[in-house]
Design a protein around this motif. Structure first.
Motif, short mmCIF file in Angstrom:
data_model
loop_
_atom_site.label_atom_id
_atom_site.label_comp_id
_atom_site.label_asym_id
_atom_site.label_seq_id
_atom_site.Cartn_x
_atom_site.Cartn_y
_atom_site.Cartn_z
N GLN B 64 0.82 -1.21 0.00
CA GLN B 64 0.00 0.00 0.00
C GLN B 64 0.86 1.27 0.00
O GLN B 64 0.59 2.22 -0.74
N ALA B 65 1.93 1.22 0.81
CA ALA B 65 2.81 2.39 0.87
C ALA B 65 3.48 2.61 -0.48
O ALA B 65 3.59 3.74 -0.98
N THR B 66 3.93 1.52 -1.11
CA THR B 66 4.61 1.64 -2.40
C THR B 66 3.66 2.17 -3.46
O THR B 66 4.01 3.04 -4.27
N LEU B 67 2.42 1.65 -3.43
CA LEU B 67 1.42 2.08 -4.41
C LEU B 67 1.15 3.57 -4.26
O LEU B 67 1.08 4.31 -5.24
N LEU B 68 1.03 4.01 -3.01
CA LEU B 68 0.78 5.42 -2.73
C LEU B 68 1.93 6.28 -3.27
O LEU B 68 1.74 7.31 -3.91
N ARG B 69 3.15 5.79 -2.99
CA ARG B 69 4.36 6.49 -3.44
C ARG B 69 4.35 6.61 -4.96
O ARG B 69 4.62 7.66 -5.53
N GLN B 70 4.01 5.46 -5.58
CA GLN B 70 3.99 5.42 -7.05
C GLN B 70 2.95 6.41 -7.60
O GLN B 70 3.23 7.16 -8.53
N GLY B 71 1.77 6.39 -7.00
CA GLY B 71 0.70 7.29 -7.44
C GLY B 71 1.13 8.74 -7.31
O GLY B 71 0.92 9.55 -8.21
N PHE B 72 1.77 9.05 -6.19
CA PHE B 72 2.23 10.40 -5.94
C PHE B 72 3.25 10.83 -7.00
O PHE B 72 3.17 11.91 -7.56
N PHE B 73 4.19 9.92 -7.26
CA PHE B 73 5.22 10.20 -8.26
C PHE B 73 4.58 10.51 -9.62
O PHE B 73 4.84 11.53 -10.25
N THR B 74 3.70 9.59 -10.06
CA THR B 74 3.07 9.76 -11.37
C THR B 74 2.27 11.06 -11.43
O THR B 74 2.32 11.79 -12.42
N PHE B 75 1.56 11.36 -10.34
CA PHE B 75 0.76 12.57 -10.31
C PHE B 75 1.63 13.82 -10.50
O PHE B 75 1.34 14.69 -11.31
N LEU B 215 -1.59 9.46 -21.84
CA LEU B 215 -1.53 8.00 -21.74
C LEU B 215 -0.10 7.49 -21.68
O LEU B 215 0.25 6.69 -20.81
N LEU B 216 0.73 7.99 -22.58
CA LEU B 216 2.12 7.53 -22.62
C LEU B 216 2.85 7.88 -21.34
O LEU B 216 3.55 7.05 -20.76
N ARG B 217 2.69 9.12 -20.89
CA ARG B 217 3.39 9.54 -19.69
C ARG B 217 2.87 8.80 -18.46
O ARG B 217 3.60 8.49 -17.56
N PHE B 218 1.55 8.55 -18.44
CA PHE B 218 1.01 7.81 -17.30
C PHE B 218 1.60 6.40 -17.26
O PHE B 218 2.15 5.97 -16.25
N MET B 219 1.51 5.70 -18.38
CA MET B 219 1.98 4.31 -18.40
C MET B 219 3.48 4.24 -18.11
O MET B 219 3.93 3.44 -17.30
N ASP B 220 4.23 5.10 -18.78
CA ASP B 220 5.68 5.06 -18.61
C ASP B 220 6.10 5.41 -17.19
O ASP B 220 6.97 4.76 -16.62
N SER B 221 5.48 6.44 -16.62
CA SER B 221 5.91 6.84 -15.29
C SER B 221 5.44 5.82 -14.24
O SER B 221 6.05 5.65 -13.21
N PHE B 222 4.34 5.15 -14.54
CA PHE B 222 3.83 4.18 -13.59
C PHE B 222 4.67 2.92 -13.54
O PHE B 222 4.74 2.24 -12.53
N TYR B 267 -0.60 -4.92 -10.41
CA TYR B 267 0.09 -3.79 -11.03
C TYR B 267 -0.40 -3.61 -12.47
O TYR B 267 -0.82 -2.52 -12.89
N PHE B 268 -0.41 -4.71 -13.20
CA PHE B 268 -0.83 -4.70 -14.60
C PHE B 268 -2.27 -4.20 -14.73
O PHE B 268 -2.59 -3.36 -15.57
N LEU B 269 -3.13 -4.73 -13.82
CA LEU B 269 -4.54 -4.34 -13.88
C LEU B 269 -4.73 -2.86 -13.56
O LEU B 269 -5.58 -2.19 -14.15
N ILE B 270 -3.91 -2.34 -12.64
CA ILE B 270 -4.02 -0.91 -12.30
C ILE B 270 -3.70 -0.04 -13.53
O ILE B 270 -4.45 0.86 -13.89
N VAL B 271 -2.57 -0.38 -14.18
CA VAL B 271 -2.17 0.40 -15.37
C VAL B 271 -3.26 0.33 -16.43
O VAL B 271 -3.67 1.33 -17.02
#
Lengths: 362, 288
Positions: B64-75, B215-222, B267-271
């Motif tokens: 959960q912490a990693t996912l949050l971190r990832q979401g924050f980064f992408t945002f 789309l590209l930036r979201f997928m790539d950064s995620f 992870y795959f399903l989220i993207v």
């Protein structure tokens, strides 16, 4: 409003796009700019709009110098060949946009938009977006934007060029009626001589960055003062040839005919003759025609007329346009009859030899 | 009546693609699904584990912490790169000598391989020798990426902005130059402001390329891995451990194949879900 160009030139990167032009548009009516693609019609329109500044010369609106005035301060409208509307606004908002910028109150905007939409037959489309409309409707929206503003000058740059044949005819019929009582000076650019004739009003023929002539459309068509005007204002292209005058006789290669009265006092020597294709017929239709044998190259038959391209004995390619369907054999020699009334005579400098009493029947 | 002609030879033409897709997508995906529902032991012993790994991953605080971190980064990445990219594209010349110069300059960062970018910025950020690190320290900011999580994030985001804003610029620029001059002329005659021109002409006309950019930036950064891994290794602590870095730690570091496989699928399903939502939202009003 009286619109005038005084000695206007436009030079782009060292190249003359518009040569010194004087043009006084006829106020409150259609002023057609007729010329081929690249002749400078669009540049002239941009100069009138203020989208481009002339390299030299002045632009006058109602006598006032507007040369340095920006487009939005000139109270003009422009409709382009492509259907230019704001993509994510509804038709209503598109038509209202010039009024919104000019800060009219809401009731006035609504009244004017609905009136313009009514005139352009867009009533049921007001809530749609441009992409949901047909090309004709998109152009009607653009035209509605042009009339809603009640501009002094409306510039239409080949507005029908990208429409289907049928839509083009409908809209062309409507346009003069739409602008009839609006008091706007309308400039209409087109590359089709037929369109200029159908719209009536006045026409300026444009070639290679020059306005060759300006006048009442019919006059200009019947009695062009210059060969270039006749050449621009003819569809199919005008037939032309070098002729010689010897006394009272005129000769084109081996063919000779009697010079008309007004030409007899002119000096002998070379002249140029211009004949519109509908004066050249494969049938003997008038008395004492000038006869000519030509080798048929291409024929175009429509239900009501026959067009044949042929080579004359002197090697020119001429066109004959006649009523009805005429059977031509491609590659064969045919006899053509030219109505002498259709001859336009030009001096070698391109000016026409005209008579005081010209036949009004042309 | 439409009559279907059967011709077995048609399969020959499809076969290469089928093989390619099988080897590069279908078989690996099936293998991952296979791992995700089994418990593995040494000697190739596998036992059915059902959705146990999925439950474990979903309930793990670490994930959960990693996912949050990832979401924050992408945002943050999207929030910076999109407006910045569009702004740069708007200032680029539309014709003339400088067009190719600008385009090449813009394309340069995109040509640098990921691991090189990471290594470059790692050196760039060294507090004593790196240009960035030394300069910042010179200005009195006690900057040290390897000990301060904020500094690490700052560097990571700056690196990604440097590397990928160009993509947004190039896409936006392509959208901008495709707008016919007549639109700008119409706006000038109306007397529309610069802001209105952007809002009512440029933005709507750039919509399609911007959709692709998002789309590209979201997928790539995620799914970003190499650059932050080379830059910080996920540290200090776990502060810059993004999803893919964590996944590699679990899968290849600890060899927990089951949890790693389950995590991959989540992870795959989220993207996939987010990409689909973005795409649907952004193309909703389009008459196709």
């Amino acid at each position: 409003m009286a619109i005038e160009l005084q000695q206007v030139t436009k030079k782009v990167a060292g190249e003359m796009h518009i040569h010194a032009t004087d043009l006084q548009l006829y106020p409150e009516g259609f002023n057609v700019l007729l010329g081929e693609t690249g002749a400078g019609k669009t540049t002239l329109i941009k100069l009138m709009a203020g989208l481009e500044k002339p390299t030299s010369g002045r632009v006058l609106f109602g006598g006032a110098d507007v040369t340095k005035l920006s487009p939005q301060k000139r109270n003009i409208s422009l409709v382009h060949q492509f259907f230019i509307n704001y993509p994510n606004m509804t038709v209503y908002e598109n038509i209202a946009s010039p009024l919104r910028v000019a800060k009219y109150d809401r009731k006035e905007i609504d009244r004017r938009v609905r009136e313009a939409a009514e005139v352009m037959k867009l009533g049921p489309m007001l809530e749609r977006r441009p992409q949901q409309l047909s090309g004709g409707q998109q152009q009607r929206t653009a035209l509605a934007r042009a009339i809603v503003k009640e501009s002094d000058l409306v510039l239409l740059d080949e507005p029908l060029a990208n429409l289907d044949y049928k839509l083009r005819e409908d809209l062309r019929e409507e346009l003069p009626r739409i602008f009839a009582d609006r008091g706007a000076t309308v400039v209409y650019a087109t590359s089709e001589p037929t369109e200029a004739l159908l719209l009536e009003g006045h026409t300026a023929t444009v070639r290679q960055g020059r306005v060759t002539e300006f006048g009442r459309t019919e006059e200009l068509y019947r009695r062009p003062e210059f060969f270039e005007t006749a050449d621009v204002f003819s569809d199919p292209p005008i037939n032309s040839g070098e002729i010689r005058k010897e006394g009272s006789r005129l000769e084109l290669n081996t063919i000779t005919w009697e010079a008309p009265a007004f030409l007899r006092d002119e000096p002998d020597g070379p002249y140029r003759v211009g004949i519109r294709p509908h004066f050249v017929s494969p049938r003997e239709e008038v008395e004492s025609p000038v006869e000519l044998v030509g080798k048929v190259l291409v024929t175009e038959l429509s239900g009501s007329e026959s067009v044949a391209h042929f080579t004359t004995p002197s090697g020119n390619t001429w066109v004959s346009q006649s009523h009805g369907v005429h059977p031509f054999q491609i590659g064969e020699d045919h006899k053509f009859y030219i109505n002498p009334a259709g001859f336009l005579y030009f001096r070698t400098d391109g000016t026409r030899v005209s008579a005081a009493a010209e036949m009004a029947t042309l | 009546m439409a009559h279907k002609t059967e011709n077995p030879r048609a399969w020959l033409f499809v076969a290469p693609v089928l093989l390619l897709v099988a080897f590069n997508a279908f078989i690996p995906l099936m293998a991952v699904i296979n791992y995700s529902v089994q418990e593995s032991f040494g000697n190739n012993l596998f036992f059915w584990h059902g959705i146990g790994w999925f439950e474990q991953i979903m309930n793990s605080e670490r994930f959960q912490a990693t996912l949050l971190r990832q979401g924050f980064f992408t945002f943050i990445i999207l929030a910076i790169e999109l407006p910045l990219g569009v702004a740069i594209a708007l200032t680029m010349p539309k014709k003339g000598f400088w067009v190719p110069v600008c385009l090449v300059l813009m394309a340069l960062p995109l040509l640098v391989p990921w691991n090189v970018v990471g290594a470059m910025w790692n050196i760039f950020a060294l507090p004593d020798l790196g240009l960035l690190g030394a300069t910042l320290n010179g200005f009195g900011w006690e900057y040290n990426m390897t000990s301060d999580p904020f500094d690490a994030w700052f560097t990571m985001i700056l690196m990604d902005v440097w590397h990928w804003t160009s993509l947004v610029v190039l896409l936006s620029y392509a959208g901008l130059v495709s707008i016919p001059d007549a639109f700008y002329q119409a706006a000038r005659i109306d007397g529309a402001s610069r802001l209105s021109v952007f809002r009512f002409i440029e933005l709507p006309k750039m919509k399609h390329v911007l959709t692709i950019a998002v789309l590209l930036r979201f997928m790539d950064s995620f799914k970003i891995y190499t650059e932050p891994f080379v830059l910080t290794g996920g540290g200090p602590g776990n502060s810059t451990t993004l999803l893919s870095i964590d996944l590699v730690k679990i899968g290849l570091g600890q060899f927990d194949l089951g949890p790693a496989a389950a995590m991959s699928l989540i992870y795959f399903l989220i993207v996939l879900t987010f990409s689909w939502i973005f795409y649907t939202l952004m193309t909703k009003n389009d008459p196709m």
